[in-house]
Design an enzyme around this catalytic site. Sequence first.
Site, PDB file in Angstrom:
ATOM      1  N   ALA A 187       1.492  -7.286   3.259  1.00  0.00           N
ATOM      2  CA  ALA A 187      -0.067  -7.362   3.095  1.00  0.00           C
ATOM      3  C   ALA A 187      -0.378  -7.326   1.398  1.00  0.00           C
ATOM      4  O   ALA A 187       0.487  -6.799   0.955  1.00  0.00           O
ATOM      5  CB  ALA A 187      -0.350  -6.091   3.572  1.00  0.00           C
ATOM      6  N   CYS A 188      -1.510  -7.625   1.305  1.00  0.00           N
ATOM      7  CA  CYS A 188      -2.168  -7.702  -0.067  1.00  0.00           C
ATOM      8  C   CYS A 188      -3.392  -7.395   0.138  1.00  0.00           C
ATOM      9  O   CYS A 188      -4.042  -6.894   1.150  1.00  0.00           O
ATOM     10  CB  CYS A 188      -1.865  -8.977  -0.682  1.00  0.00           C
ATOM     11  N   ALA A 189      -4.477  -7.781  -0.603  1.00  0.00           N
ATOM     12  CA  ALA A 189      -5.943  -7.745  -0.594  1.00  0.00           C
ATOM     13  C   ALA A 189      -6.799  -8.743   0.424  1.00  0.00           C
ATOM     14  O   ALA A 189      -7.315  -8.077   1.109  1.00  0.00           O
ATOM     15  CB  ALA A 189      -6.484  -7.973  -2.088  1.00  0.00           C
TER      16      ALA A 189
ATOM     17  N   GLY B  21      -4.628 -11.665   1.835  1.00  0.00           N
ATOM     18  CA  GLY B  21      -3.737 -12.618   2.506  1.00  0.00           C
ATOM     19  C   GLY B  21      -2.987 -13.536   1.683  1.00  0.00           C
ATOM     20  O   GLY B  21      -2.206 -14.230   2.214  1.00  0.00           O
TER      21      GLY B  21
ATOM     22  N   PHE C 220      -6.128  -5.863   2.602  1.00  0.00           N
ATOM     23  CA  PHE C 220      -6.953  -4.600   2.630  1.00  0.00           C
ATOM     24  C   PHE C 220      -8.407  -4.793   2.723  1.00  0.00           C
ATOM     25  O   PHE C 220      -9.042  -3.946   3.179  1.00  0.00           O
ATOM     26  CB  PHE C 220      -6.288  -4.196   1.061  1.00  0.00           C
TER      27      PHE C 220
END
Length: 106
Positions: A66-68, A70, A95
């Site tokens: 996961a990141c901010a 995708g 996120f």
Amino acid sequence: MTIVDWDREALKRGLADGTVLLIDVREPHEYEQGHIPGAVSHPLSRFDLDALQALIAEDGRRPVLACAAGIRSARALHYAQSQGVALTEHYAGGFKDWVGAGETIA
């Protein structure tokens, strides 16, 4: 390249039942400002596949990146696959989607 997009509900189920190892590839300062509960930090800027593979092997749960939003998690998957590591799954909304839905953060 193979990428499997996870949505928020699937991620919530995996975190709740303990089957998912959520790997947050955002930068340390982003992670420290707030992250999805249960996520572990493994920043893309210092992406160490050996350390990541050791973490996954030791943990035993299904790895989901996961990141901010995708994008970085998809880049991490692309890089891992280019190096022969069979990582395919990420939380596509990231996120921002989590927070936007009013979910709890750590």
